[in-house]
Design a protein around this motif. Structure first.
Motif, PDB file in Angstrom:
ATOM      1  N   PHE A 136       0.850  -1.190   0.000  1.00  0.00           N
ATOM      2  CA  PHE A 136       0.000   0.000   0.000  1.00  0.00           C
ATOM      3  C   PHE A 136       0.890   1.245   0.000  1.00  0.00           C
ATOM      4  O   PHE A 136       1.135   1.855   1.042  1.00  0.00           O
ATOM      5  N   PRO A 137       1.391   1.644  -1.156  1.00  0.00           N
ATOM      6  CA  PRO A 137       2.350   2.757  -1.210  1.00  0.00           C
ATOM      7  C   PRO A 137       1.797   4.102  -0.756  1.00  0.00           C
ATOM      8  O   PRO A 137       2.581   5.030  -0.495  1.00  0.00           O
ATOM      9  N   LEU A 138       0.473   4.249  -0.650  1.00  0.00           N
ATOM     10  CA  LEU A 138      -0.098   5.540  -0.261  1.00  0.00           C
ATOM     11  C   LEU A 138      -0.346   5.637   1.245  1.00  0.00           C
ATOM     12  O   LEU A 138      -0.865   6.645   1.716  1.00  0.00           O
ATOM     13  N   GLY A 139       0.026   4.634   1.999  1.00  0.00           N
ATOM     14  CA  GLY A 139      -0.280   4.620   3.422  1.00  0.00           C
ATOM     15  C   GLY A 139       0.312   5.771   4.211  1.00  0.00           C
ATOM     16  O   GLY A 139      -0.267   6.207   5.212  1.00  0.00           O
ATOM     17  N   ASP A 140       1.457   6.261   3.780  1.00  0.00           N
ATOM     18  CA  ASP A 140       2.123   7.345   4.520  1.00  0.00           C
ATOM     19  C   ASP A 140       1.835   8.731   3.944  1.00  0.00           C
ATOM     20  O   ASP A 140       2.376   9.725   4.436  1.00  0.00           O
ATOM     21  N   VAL A 141       1.003   8.811   2.907  1.00  0.00           N
ATOM     22  CA  VAL A 141       0.698  10.116   2.304  1.00  0.00           C
ATOM     23  C   VAL A 141      -0.244  10.886   3.223  1.00  0.00           C
ATOM     24  O   VAL A 141      -1.272  10.360   3.653  1.00  0.00           O
ATOM     25  N   PRO A 142       0.067  12.150   3.544  1.00  0.00           N
ATOM     26  CA  PRO A 142      -0.739  12.891   4.511  1.00  0.00           C
ATOM     27  C   PRO A 142      -2.090  13.364   4.008  1.00  0.00           C
ATOM     28  O   PRO A 142      -2.971  13.668   4.805  1.00  0.00           O
ATOM     29  N   SER A 143      -2.287  13.437   2.676  1.00  0.00           N
ATOM     30  CA  SER A 143      -3.571  13.937   2.187  1.00  0.00           C
ATOM     31  C   SER A 143      -3.808  13.509   0.746  1.00  0.00           C
ATOM     32  O   SER A 143      -2.861  13.236  -0.007  1.00  0.00           O
ATOM     33  N   LYS A 144      -5.077  13.453   0.361  1.00  0.00           N
ATOM     34  CA  LYS A 144      -5.439  13.128  -1.018  1.00  0.00           C
ATOM     35  C   LYS A 144      -4.963  14.225  -1.970  1.00  0.00           C
ATOM     36  O   LYS A 144      -4.614  13.948  -3.127  1.00  0.00           O
ATOM     37  N   GLU A 145      -4.931  15.458  -1.485  1.00  0.00           N
ATOM     38  CA  GLU A 145      -4.465  16.563  -2.320  1.00  0.00           C
ATOM     39  C   GLU A 145      -3.026  16.319  -2.785  1.00  0.00           C
ATOM     40  O   GLU A 145      -2.667  16.632  -3.919  1.00  0.00           O
ATOM     41  N   GLN A 146      -2.206  15.744  -1.895  1.00  0.00           N
ATOM     42  CA  GLN A 146      -0.824  15.456  -2.279  1.00  0.00           C
ATOM     43  C   GLN A 146      -0.770  14.371  -3.342  1.00  0.00           C
ATOM     44  O   GLN A 146       0.067  14.421  -4.249  1.00  0.00           O
ATOM     45  N   VAL A 147      -1.658  13.395  -3.255  1.00  0.00           N
ATOM     46  CA  VAL A 147      -1.712  12.335  -4.262  1.00  0.00           C
ATOM     47  C   VAL A 147      -2.068  12.931  -5.617  1.00  0.00           C
ATOM     48  O   VAL A 147      -1.459  12.602  -6.640  1.00  0.00           O
ATOM     49  N   ARG A 148      -3.044  13.821  -5.632  1.00  0.00           N
ATOM     50  CA  ARG A 148      -3.435  14.452  -6.899  1.00  0.00           C
ATOM     51  C   ARG A 148      -2.300  15.310  -7.464  1.00  0.00           C
ATOM     52  O   ARG A 148      -2.047  15.304  -8.683  1.00  0.00           O
ATOM     53  N   ALA A 149      -1.617  16.031  -6.597  1.00  0.00           N
ATOM     54  CA  ALA A 149      -0.498  16.860  -7.048  1.00  0.00           C
ATOM     55  C   ALA A 149       0.622  15.990  -7.611  1.00  0.00           C
ATOM     56  O   ALA A 149       1.245  16.325  -8.631  1.00  0.00           O
ATOM     57  N   GLU A 150       0.870  14.872  -6.972  1.00  0.00           N
ATOM     58  CA  GLU A 150       1.904  13.961  -7.452  1.00  0.00           C
ATOM     59  C   GLU A 150       1.513  13.367  -8.803  1.00  0.00           C
ATOM     60  O   GLU A 150       2.354  13.224  -9.701  1.00  0.00           O
ATOM     61  N   ALA A 151       0.236  13.028  -8.970  1.00  0.00           N
ATOM     62  CA  ALA A 151      -0.231  12.492 -10.244  1.00  0.00           C
ATOM     63  C   ALA A 151      -0.051  13.516 -11.365  1.00  0.00           C
ATOM     64  O   ALA A 151       0.393  13.174 -12.468  1.00  0.00           O
ATOM     65  N   ALA A 152      -0.395  14.763 -11.074  1.00  0.00           N
ATOM     66  CA  ALA A 152      -0.239  15.821 -12.082  1.00  0.00           C
ATOM     67  C   ALA A 152       1.229  16.004 -12.448  1.00  0.00           C
ATOM     68  O   ALA A 152       1.577  16.152 -13.627  1.00  0.00           O
ATOM     69  N   ALA A 153       2.091  15.969 -11.444  1.00  0.00           N
ATOM     70  CA  ALA A 153       3.518  16.143 -11.699  1.00  0.00           C
ATOM     71  C   ALA A 153       4.084  14.990 -12.535  1.00  0.00           C
ATOM     72  O   ALA A 153       5.048  15.167 -13.289  1.00  0.00           O
TER      73      ALA A 153
END
Length: 374
Positions: free
Chosen positions: A167-184
């Motif tokens: 589960f690589p997203l377990g340590d991500v602090p927010s969904k917003e960061q996931v979206r920003a990472e996807a865009a990048a």
């Protein structure tokens, strides 16, 4: 490691796969086709695993430069998740189809096929953390982003399958960061809406889905004394704790709202009463799975009975033959329905999970010693 990345077509699974690639794993992407109706299309942000999602998953795999396949698991999905959903409602219980999908599809059918093909692990976009504790037991913990935490629906997988999950997203602090990472990373799904509701009920009308599959089954709505208050078209359309849509044309004698207390499939009756009647003093679970040695003594912990519900303090102990007894000391636990998933925590760690088989009303009980799992 050779890793099979489950690509749903959403942003979470795409970023999880990207992180697995970045970590140096040999990653292959796979999309699970779960609908027998290949013409089904996503409506807004409802549902998942449609043709549109398969296309989004393919584009994500292309960006990541990984092989991509579509596996048709629709028959297995129909025969397990949907069949369980219907039979549980028909039996007066309240199932969680996401729990059953994780149990039968993602970490059973998908994982078994992955292992048979020589993969070491399955990677998904779930928000949870996996690891190993000091005693060597597989460890499932809540995600860093508590608002997105999915450990509740994952607890059913048990320790052996958890050891093969990433589960690589377990340590991500927010969904917003996931979206920003996807865009990048150039992933086109970065702004795609989250899916919600039940994936195989694309229009969100669960009662309509049940009615289409189970048909009309008229019966009575009664109070705790058996007084008939109204009629229904199918007891399967109700769940314990429900307040709205009861179809009762007169208020209670005290003017207070009525709630569903129980569903009796044999008599086809729905029993209603006051909010206080929903207070639960004990939960009896079945088919328990543990991420620690099964505690045979009373253990202080927290209980969560809904995917996004609050956890309440309880004490619990394992019973013979996969049973579990959970006791509550106050009235903070209400409206627990048979069929729900009961997940036990200490802090952010999952201790175990069981399916609710029955409940007992709240009543005073003597205190006794409890232990903490370490």
């Amino acid at each position: 490691m050779r890793v099979l990345a489950a690509l749903s077509g959403g942003v979470d699974s795409a970023v999880a796969a990207a992180r697995a690639v970045e970590a140096g794993h040999d990653v292959v992407g796979v999309h699970m086709a779960l609908s027998r109706n290949r013409a089904q299309m996503r409506t807004g942000s409802r549902g998942c695993c449609s043709i549109e999602d398969a296309g989004d998953a393919r584009r994500a795999a292309d960006v990541l430069g990984i092989p991509y396949y579509v596996w048709d698991l629709s028959e297995r999905f129909e025969d397990t998740v949907i069949a369980d959903f219907l039979s549980e409602y028909e039996a007066g219980r309240t199932p969680n189809p996401c729990v059953r999908c994780n149990e039968h599809i993602k970490f059973d059918a998908l994982l078994d096929k992955a292992l048979a093909l020589g993969f070491d692990a399955v990677c998904t976009g779930h928000y949870a953390r996996a690891g190993v504790d000091g005693d060597g037991f597989p460890l499932l913990r809540r995600s860093a982003d508590l608002a997105k935490d999915q450990s509740y629906v994952l607890a059913v997988m048990g320790p052996e399958r958890l050891a093969r999950a990433m589960f690589p997203l377990g340590d991500v602090p927010s969904k917003e960061q996931v979206r920003a990472e996807a865009a990048a990373r150039g992933l086109s799904v970065s702004a795609k809406p989250d899916s919600y509701d039940i994936c195989f009920v694309a229009d969100g009308n669960t009662q309509g889905f049940l009615r289409d599959r189970l048909g009309s089954r008229p019966g009575q709505i009664v109070d705790a004394d058996g007084t008939v208050l109204g009629e229904h078209d199918g007891a399967y359309g109700f769940t314990v704790g429900q307040r709205k849509g009861l179809g009762i044309d007169r208020p209670a004698a005290d003017g207070r709202p009525r709630y569903v207390l129980s569903i009796e499939p044999v008599s086809n009756r729905v029993v209603v009463g006051s909010a206080e009647d929903l207070s639960v003093g004990a939960v009896i679970g079945e088919s328990a799975v543990w991420f620690v040695p099964a505690p045979t003594q009373w253990t202080d912990c927290l209980l969560q009975v809904r995917a996004h519900g609050a956890a309440v303090p309880v004490r619990a102990r394992a019973l013979p033959e996969g049973g579990l007894r959970i006791e509550v000391s106050d009235d903070r636990l209400r409206g627990v329905a048979p069929g729900q998933s009961a997940v036990l925590y200490q802090g952010d760690r999952v201790l175990g999970q069981a399916t609710v088989a029955a409940t007992e009303p709240l009543s005073p009980r003597p205190d006794s010693a409890a232990v903490e799992v370490r």
